[in-house]
Write a protein that holds these residues in place. Structure first.
Motif, PDB file in Angstrom:
ATOM      1  N   ASP A 158      33.251 115.773  32.063  1.00  7.17           N
ATOM      2  CA  ASP A 158      32.467 114.525  32.887  1.00  7.17           C
ATOM      3  C   ASP A 158      33.854 113.736  33.173  1.00  7.17           C
ATOM      4  O   ASP A 158      34.395 113.098  32.159  1.00  7.17           O
ATOM      5  CB  ASP A 158      31.383 113.942  32.617  1.00  7.17           C
ATOM      6  CG  ASP A 158      31.305 112.615  32.667  1.00  7.17           C
ATOM      7  OD1 ASP A 158      31.912 112.396  33.534  1.00  7.17           O
ATOM      8  OD2 ASP A 158      29.925 112.521  32.254  1.00  7.17           O
ATOM      9  N   PRO A 159      33.732 113.733  34.109  1.00  8.18           N
ATOM     10  CA  PRO A 159      35.174 112.973  35.073  1.00  8.18           C
ATOM     11  C   PRO A 159      35.107 110.926  33.654  1.00  8.18           C
ATOM     12  O   PRO A 159      36.462 111.036  34.007  1.00  8.18           O
ATOM     13  CB  PRO A 159      35.249 112.719  36.787  1.00  8.18           C
ATOM     14  CG  PRO A 159      34.364 113.936  36.704  1.00  8.18           C
ATOM     15  CD  PRO A 159      33.243 113.857  35.399  1.00  8.18           C
ATOM     16  N   THR A 160      34.407 110.733  33.343  1.00  6.62           N
ATOM     17  CA  THR A 160      34.251 109.432  32.930  1.00  6.62           C
ATOM     18  C   THR A 160      34.311 109.882  31.505  1.00  6.62           C
ATOM     19  O   THR A 160      35.091 108.886  30.983  1.00  6.62           O
ATOM     20  CB  THR A 160      32.841 109.228  32.855  1.00  6.62           C
ATOM     21  OG1 THR A 160      31.664 109.745  32.198  1.00  6.62           O
ATOM     22  CG2 THR A 160      32.137 108.890  34.485  1.00  6.62           C
ATOM     23  N   GLU A 161      34.623 110.678  30.993  1.00  8.83           N
ATOM     24  CA  GLU A 161      35.056 110.886  29.918  1.00  8.83           C
ATOM     25  C   GLU A 161      36.274 111.397  29.757  1.00  8.83           C
ATOM     26  O   GLU A 161      36.465 111.368  28.230  1.00  8.83           O
ATOM     27  CB  GLU A 161      34.007 112.130  28.512  1.00  8.83           C
ATOM     28  CG  GLU A 161      32.774 111.708  29.252  1.00  8.83           C
ATOM     29  CD  GLU A 161      31.277 112.035  28.111  1.00  8.83           C
ATOM     30  OE1 GLU A 161      31.828 112.547  27.157  1.00  8.83           O
ATOM     31  OE2 GLU A 161      31.656 110.649  27.289  1.00  8.83           O
ATOM     32  N   SER A 162      36.944 111.707  30.351  1.00  7.28           N
ATOM     33  CA  SER A 162      38.829 111.613  30.246  1.00  7.28           C
ATOM     34  C   SER A 162      39.469 111.118  29.294  1.00  7.28           C
ATOM     35  O   SER A 162      40.058 111.452  28.373  1.00  7.28           O
ATOM     36  CB  SER A 162      39.178 111.543  31.639  1.00  7.28           C
ATOM     37  OG  SER A 162      39.000 110.123  31.717  1.00  7.28           O
ATOM     38  N   GLY A 163      39.094 109.489  28.838  1.00 10.81           N
ATOM     39  CA  GLY A 163      39.401 108.767  27.962  1.00 10.81           C
ATOM     40  C   GLY A 163      39.722 109.097  26.351  1.00 10.81           C
ATOM     41  O   GLY A 163      40.024 108.913  25.137  1.00 10.81           O
ATOM     42  N   ARG A 164      38.031 110.396  26.247  1.00 16.75           N
ATOM     43  CA  ARG A 164      38.322 111.321  24.877  1.00 16.75           C
ATOM     44  C   ARG A 164      38.940 112.271  24.657  1.00 16.75           C
ATOM     45  O   ARG A 164      39.068 112.595  23.449  1.00 16.75           O
ATOM     46  CB  ARG A 164      36.528 111.353  24.483  1.00 16.75           C
ATOM     47  CG  ARG A 164      36.064 109.910  24.451  1.00 16.75           C
ATOM     48  CD  ARG A 164      34.376 110.222  24.441  1.00 16.75           C
ATOM     49  NE  ARG A 164      34.124 111.465  23.764  1.00 16.75           N
ATOM     50  CZ  ARG A 164      32.417 111.977  23.596  1.00 16.75           C
ATOM     51  NH1 ARG A 164      31.998 112.155  24.590  1.00 16.75           N
ATOM     52  NH2 ARG A 164      32.662 113.406  21.991  1.00 16.75           N
ATOM     53  N   TYR A 165      40.043 112.921  25.153  1.00 11.54           N
ATOM     54  CA  TYR A 165      40.338 114.121  25.181  1.00 11.54           C
ATOM     55  C   TYR A 165      41.853 113.876  25.984  1.00 11.54           C
ATOM     56  O   TYR A 165      41.820 113.328  27.267  1.00 11.54           O
ATOM     57  CB  TYR A 165      39.650 115.170  25.932  1.00 11.54           C
ATOM     58  CG  TYR A 165      38.062 114.912  25.888  1.00 11.54           C
ATOM     59  CD1 TYR A 165      37.916 115.913  25.123  1.00 11.54           C
ATOM     60  CD2 TYR A 165      37.025 114.914  26.107  1.00 11.54           C
ATOM     61  CE1 TYR A 165      36.316 115.250  23.823  1.00 11.54           C
ATOM     62  CE2 TYR A 165      36.027 115.036  26.138  1.00 11.54           C
ATOM     63  CZ  TYR A 165      35.240 115.299  24.384  1.00 11.54           C
ATOM     64  OH  TYR A 165      34.077 114.878  24.154  1.00 11.54           O
ATOM     65  N   GLY A 166      42.678 115.650  25.703  1.00  6.38           N
ATOM     66  CA  GLY A 166      43.941 115.495  26.427  1.00  6.38           C
ATOM     67  C   GLY A 166      43.007 116.149  27.327  1.00  6.38           C
ATOM     68  O   GLY A 166      42.532 116.769  27.909  1.00  6.38           O
ATOM     69  N   VAL A 167      44.136 115.980  28.779  1.00  9.73           N
ATOM     70  CA  VAL A 167      43.371 116.561  30.149  1.00  9.73           C
ATOM     71  C   VAL A 167      44.615 117.551  30.907  1.00  9.73           C
ATOM     72  O   VAL A 167      45.658 116.792  30.989  1.00  9.73           O
ATOM     73  CB  VAL A 167      43.360 115.476  30.817  1.00  9.73           C
ATOM     74  CG1 VAL A 167      42.298 116.294  31.740  1.00  9.73           C
ATOM     75  CG2 VAL A 167      42.103 114.917  29.998  1.00  9.73           C
ATOM     76  N   PRO A 168      44.268 118.865  30.789  1.00 10.03           N
ATOM     77  CA  PRO A 168      45.525 118.963  31.322  1.00 10.03           C
ATOM     78  C   PRO A 168      46.335 118.896  32.699  1.00 10.03           C
ATOM     79  O   PRO A 168      45.054 118.929  33.179  1.00 10.03           O
ATOM     80  CB  PRO A 168      44.830 121.285  31.296  1.00 10.03           C
ATOM     81  CG  PRO A 168      43.261 120.804  31.583  1.00 10.03           C
ATOM     82  CD  PRO A 168      43.156 119.303  31.001  1.00 10.03           C
ATOM     83  N   PRO A 186      39.695 107.552  34.167  1.00 10.18           N
ATOM     84  CA  PRO A 186      39.453 108.576  35.208  1.00 10.18           C
ATOM     85  C   PRO A 186      40.137 108.739  36.173  1.00 10.18           C
ATOM     86  O   PRO A 186      40.535 109.613  36.350  1.00 10.18           O
ATOM     87  CB  PRO A 186      38.331 108.114  35.124  1.00 10.18           C
ATOM     88  CG  PRO A 186      37.607 106.749  34.012  1.00 10.18           C
ATOM     89  CD  PRO A 186      39.174 106.837  33.109  1.00 10.18           C
ATOM     90  N   ALA A 187      40.876 107.337  36.707  1.00  9.26           N
ATOM     91  CA  ALA A 187      41.832 107.557  37.453  1.00  9.26           C
ATOM     92  C   ALA A 187      43.186 108.065  38.163  1.00  9.26           C
ATOM     93  O   ALA A 187      43.820 108.602  37.822  1.00  9.26           O
ATOM     94  CB  ALA A 187      42.380 106.367  38.171  1.00  9.26           C
ATOM     95  N   ALA A 192      38.808 119.166  29.605  1.00 10.13           N
ATOM     96  CA  ALA A 192      39.553 118.809  28.790  1.00 10.13           C
ATOM     97  C   ALA A 192      40.159 119.243  27.771  1.00 10.13           C
ATOM     98  O   ALA A 192      39.300 120.734  27.473  1.00 10.13           O
ATOM     99  CB  ALA A 192      37.905 118.215  28.365  1.00 10.13           C
ATOM    100  N   ALA A 193      41.102 119.117  27.472  1.00  8.79           N
ATOM    101  CA  ALA A 193      41.025 120.013  25.993  1.00  8.79           C
ATOM    102  C   ALA A 193      39.910 119.586  24.581  1.00  8.79           C
ATOM    103  O   ALA A 193      40.036 119.063  24.041  1.00  8.79           O
ATOM    104  CB  ALA A 193      42.832 119.636  25.427  1.00  8.79           C
TER     105      ALA A 193
END
Ligand code: G1P
Length: 308
Positions: free
Chosen positions: A167-177, A199-200, A207-208
């Motif tokens: 979910d794009p709003t959750e990017s702050g919790r994960y490593g994003v490839p 997110p931006a 998510a990794a």
């Protein structure tokens, strides 16, 4: 042919701070999901995927993990004497799982960060690739996540990261490839990871999650990072940094995992995992359904209580 993956590392030295105070005395790896501690799900997944050599990297206060997997013939004998054969079988089943996975324990030492346990365990690897699984991810999948990762490694011979759509709003919790190419069937060529972006700034919508095939080249990068850490005594040793350094010159792949993922290190997801496993259980499902049916009434009662 690439070397067969038969070893795995489970870093279990973390503090579990997101679940405090629950995890002050109980290791987060020992919290129950579906009647088993979460780490047992991880060990089962590895054994089901053909892994025969598991290193659990622990720290002080994690003795319950060892206690859980240690055989206890006296308890088994007592249970059998008491006519509790099913319970005795359950206790034996856990010890048998540990035997199949040849679990050994290692005390974490070195700089802070999730790369250190991997490097600690690497002394025993030689030139072999290994699986690294975080102990607080629980997967429900037709083909175990570990096996999906092993397959991707067998096709590429390169490091592989387990990915899930995010979910794009959750990017702050994960490593994003950072995805360079979509090769189909969930396989992505990636050029690195951005840790916990806004997110931006997220470079993709994956998510990794806590699963990696780590090759000797990544271990070399961890060694280099650790050497630098001892020189400057600053920062932490992170697997993501080692992967990024490696990916700057060599190929790394992501495998989008098929299955349902529960990140039990997070309080809300932990609750969801417990509910999902309870709903899948024939005995508990009706109880939960009854509870949900009565929820409106209870909600109203709770609301009144709070407003009084
Ligand atoms: C670690 C990794 C991150 C990954 C996450 C999955 O972060 O650094 O890339 O997305 O695990 O659980 P942590 O949650 O330990 O901060």
């Amino acid at each position: 042919m690439f070397p067969t993956i038969r070893r795995a590392v489970i870093p279990a030295a973390g503090l579990g701070s997101r679940l405090l105070p629950l995890t002050k005395a109980i290791p987060k790896e020992m919290l129950p999901v579906g009647g088993k501690p979460v780490i047992e799900h991880t060990v089962r997944e590895l054994v089901d995927s053909g892994i025969t050599d598991i290193t659990v990297v622990v720290s002080g206060g994690k003795g319950l993990i060892q206690e859980h997997f240690r055989p206890n013939p006296a308890l088994v004998e007592q249970l059998r004497k008491d006519g509790k054969a099913a319970h005795a079988d359950e206790v034996e089943r856990v010890a048998e799982l540990a035997r199949q996975g040849h679990i050994t324990y290692l005390d974490q030492c070195g700089p802070y960060g999730n790369g250190t346990p991997v490097l600690n365990a690497a002394r025993a690897f030689g030139d072999e690739p290994v699986l690294v699984l975080w102990p607080d991810d629980v997967f429900v999948a037709e083909v175990p996540r570990a096996q999906q990762l092993i397959r991707a490694y067998e096709q590429t011979g390169c490091p592989v990261l387990a990915l899930m759509p995010m979910d794009p709003t959750e990017s702050g919790r994960y490593g994003v490839p950072i995805v360079r190419e979509d090769l189909g069937d969930g396989q992505l060529r990636i050029t690195g990871l951005v840790e916990k972006p806004e997110p931006a700034a997220a470079p993709s919508s994956y998510a990794a999650i806590g699963g990696y095939v780590v090759t000797p080249g990544i271990i070399d990068e961890l060694r280099e990072q650790t050497r630098r850490w001892y020189e400057h005594r600053k920062g932490e040793v992170y697997l993501t940094d080692a992967i990024n350094a490696y990916a700057s010159t060599r190929a790394v792949y992501g495998q989008v995992i098929k299955g349902r993922w529960y990140d039990t290190g997070n309080p809300a997801d932990y609750l969801v995992a417990q509910m999902a496993f309870a709903l899948a259980h024939p005995e508990y499902r009706p109880v939960l359904c009854g509870l949900v049916a009565g929820l409106d009434v209870q909600d109203a009662a709770i609301r009144t209580e709070i407003s009084v």
